[in-house]
Design a protein around this motif. Structure first.
Motif, PDB file in Angstrom:
ATOM      1  N   ASP A 140      40.633  55.138  25.379  1.00 59.38           N
ATOM      2  CA  ASP A 140      40.248  53.784  25.742  1.00 59.38           C
ATOM      3  C   ASP A 140      40.924  53.474  27.077  1.00 59.38           C
ATOM      4  O   ASP A 140      42.152  53.466  27.159  1.00 59.38           O
ATOM      5  CB  ASP A 140      40.718  52.824  24.643  1.00 59.38           C
ATOM      6  N   TYR A 141      40.122  53.221  28.104  1.00 62.90           N
ATOM      7  CA  TYR A 141      40.649  53.110  29.461  1.00 62.90           C
ATOM      8  C   TYR A 141      40.246  51.784  30.084  1.00 62.90           C
ATOM      9  O   TYR A 141      39.134  51.283  29.857  1.00 62.90           O
ATOM     10  CB  TYR A 141      40.132  54.274  30.323  1.00 62.90           C
ATOM     11  N   TRP A 142      41.150  51.253  30.912  1.00 61.70           N
ATOM     12  CA  TRP A 142      40.915  49.968  31.559  1.00 61.70           C
ATOM     13  C   TRP A 142      41.166  50.082  33.053  1.00 61.70           C
ATOM     14  O   TRP A 142      42.037  50.825  33.505  1.00 61.70           O
ATOM     15  CB  TRP A 142      41.855  48.912  30.986  1.00 61.70           C
ATOM     16  N   GLY A 143      40.422  49.297  33.806  1.00 58.83           N
ATOM     17  CA  GLY A 143      40.687  49.168  35.225  1.00 58.83           C
ATOM     18  C   GLY A 143      41.794  48.169  35.464  1.00 58.83           C
ATOM     19  O   GLY A 143      42.329  47.561  34.538  1.00 58.83           O
ATOM     20  N   GLN A 144      42.123  47.966  36.737  1.00 61.95           N
ATOM     21  CA  GLN A 144      43.246  47.109  37.093  1.00 61.95           C
ATOM     22  C   GLN A 144      42.859  45.640  37.157  1.00 61.95           C
ATOM     23  O   GLN A 144      43.735  44.773  37.212  1.00 61.95           O
ATOM     24  CB  GLN A 144      43.826  47.551  38.453  1.00 61.95           C
ATOM     25  N   GLY A 145      41.575  45.371  37.150  1.00 63.44           N
ATOM     26  CA  GLY A 145      41.101  43.989  37.179  1.00 63.44           C
ATOM     27  C   GLY A 145      40.754  43.525  38.585  1.00 63.44           C
ATOM     28  O   GLY A 145      41.367  43.956  39.570  1.00 63.44           O
ATOM     29  N   THR A 146      39.781  42.631  38.657  1.00 60.91           N
ATOM     30  CA  THR A 146      39.396  42.028  39.931  1.00 60.91           C
ATOM     31  C   THR A 146      39.155  40.539  39.709  1.00 60.91           C
ATOM     32  O   THR A 146      38.530  40.143  38.727  1.00 60.91           O
ATOM     33  CB  THR A 146      38.159  42.725  40.530  1.00 60.91           C
ATOM     34  N   GLN A 147      39.677  39.733  40.608  1.00 58.86           N
ATOM     35  CA  GLN A 147      39.601  38.278  40.453  1.00 58.86           C
ATOM     36  C   GLN A 147      38.236  37.767  40.879  1.00 58.86           C
ATOM     37  O   GLN A 147      37.753  38.093  41.971  1.00 58.86           O
ATOM     38  CB  GLN A 147      40.688  37.597  41.276  1.00 58.86           C
ATOM     39  N   VAL A 148      37.659  36.933  40.035  1.00 57.60           N
ATOM     40  CA  VAL A 148      36.441  36.202  40.364  1.00 57.60           C
ATOM     41  C   VAL A 148      36.767  34.718  40.274  1.00 57.60           C
ATOM     42  O   VAL A 148      37.221  34.235  39.234  1.00 57.60           O
ATOM     43  CB  VAL A 148      35.287  36.556  39.413  1.00 57.60           C
ATOM     44  N   THR A 149      36.538  34.009  41.364  1.00 60.37           N
ATOM     45  CA  THR A 149      36.808  32.569  41.409  1.00 60.37           C
ATOM     46  C   THR A 149      35.536  31.855  41.813  1.00 60.37           C
ATOM     47  O   THR A 149      34.956  32.150  42.868  1.00 60.37           O
ATOM     48  CB  THR A 149      37.927  32.246  42.399  1.00 60.37           C
ATOM     49  N   VAL A 150      35.112  30.925  40.962  1.00 60.04           N
ATOM     50  CA  VAL A 150      33.910  30.134  41.237  1.00 60.04           C
ATOM     51  C   VAL A 150      34.356  28.700  41.484  1.00 60.04           C
ATOM     52  O   VAL A 150      34.799  28.005  40.582  1.00 60.04           O
ATOM     53  CB  VAL A 150      32.918  30.198  40.067  1.00 60.04           C
ATOM     54  N   SER A 151      34.240  28.280  42.726  1.00 59.74           N
ATOM     55  CA  SER A 151      34.738  26.971  43.102  1.00 59.74           C
ATOM     56  C   SER A 151      34.060  26.501  44.374  1.00 59.74           C
ATOM     57  O   SER A 151      33.729  27.299  45.247  1.00 59.74           O
ATOM     58  CB  SER A 151      36.255  27.036  43.314  1.00 59.74           C
ATOM     59  N   SER A 152      33.896  25.176  44.464  1.00 59.94           N
ATOM     60  CA  SER A 152      33.345  24.605  45.686  1.00 59.94           C
ATOM     61  C   SER A 152      34.456  24.192  46.645  1.00 59.94           C
ATOM     62  O   SER A 152      34.189  23.719  47.751  1.00 59.94           O
ATOM     63  CB  SER A 152      32.463  23.392  45.357  1.00 59.94           C
TER      64      SER A 152
END
Length: 115
Positions: free
Chosen positions: A103-115
């Motif tokens: 079971d393997y995971w990536g390091q993550g990437t930030q997604v920000t939804v904002s005006s």
């Protein structure tokens, strides 16, 4: 050693789109499930979208009709096309590879939804 490398996160306005990509390297069992999860501070990591090596997909209810998961088995990549993004989609998005061997995971990437 299996590694997952994500890309494509960033800042986007509500209603906008982003495409996340995850590339897998190393020795990978051919039968597997790949997916995208997300996590916000103080909450558990949740499943967003999954896709099996045979192409069967599942989605979390809140993203159905907006997000599309796809994979290229030859290139060992999985992508998440995110449309009509909402502020509540803001999170760190993680790629996951689940096989009979690990079971393997990536390091993550930030997604920000904002005006």
């Amino acid at each position: 050693q299996v590694q997952l490398v994500e890309s494509g996160g960033g800042l986007v306005q509500p209603g906008g789109s982003l495409r996340l990509s995850c590339a897998a390297s190393g020795s990978i069992f051919s039968s597997n499930t790949m997916g995208w999860y997300r996590q916000v501070p103080g909450k558990s990591r949740e499943s967003v979208a999954l896709i099996t090596s045979g192409g069967i997909t599942t989605y979390e209810d809140s993203v159905k009709g907006r997000f599309t998961i796809s994979r290229d088995n030859a290139k060992r990549t999985v992508c998440l096309q995110m449309n009509s993004l909402k502020p509540e989609d803001t999170a760190v998005y993680y790629c996951r590879l689940l096989t009979l061997r690990g079971d393997y995971w990536g390091q993550g990437t930030q997604v920000t939804v904002s005006s």
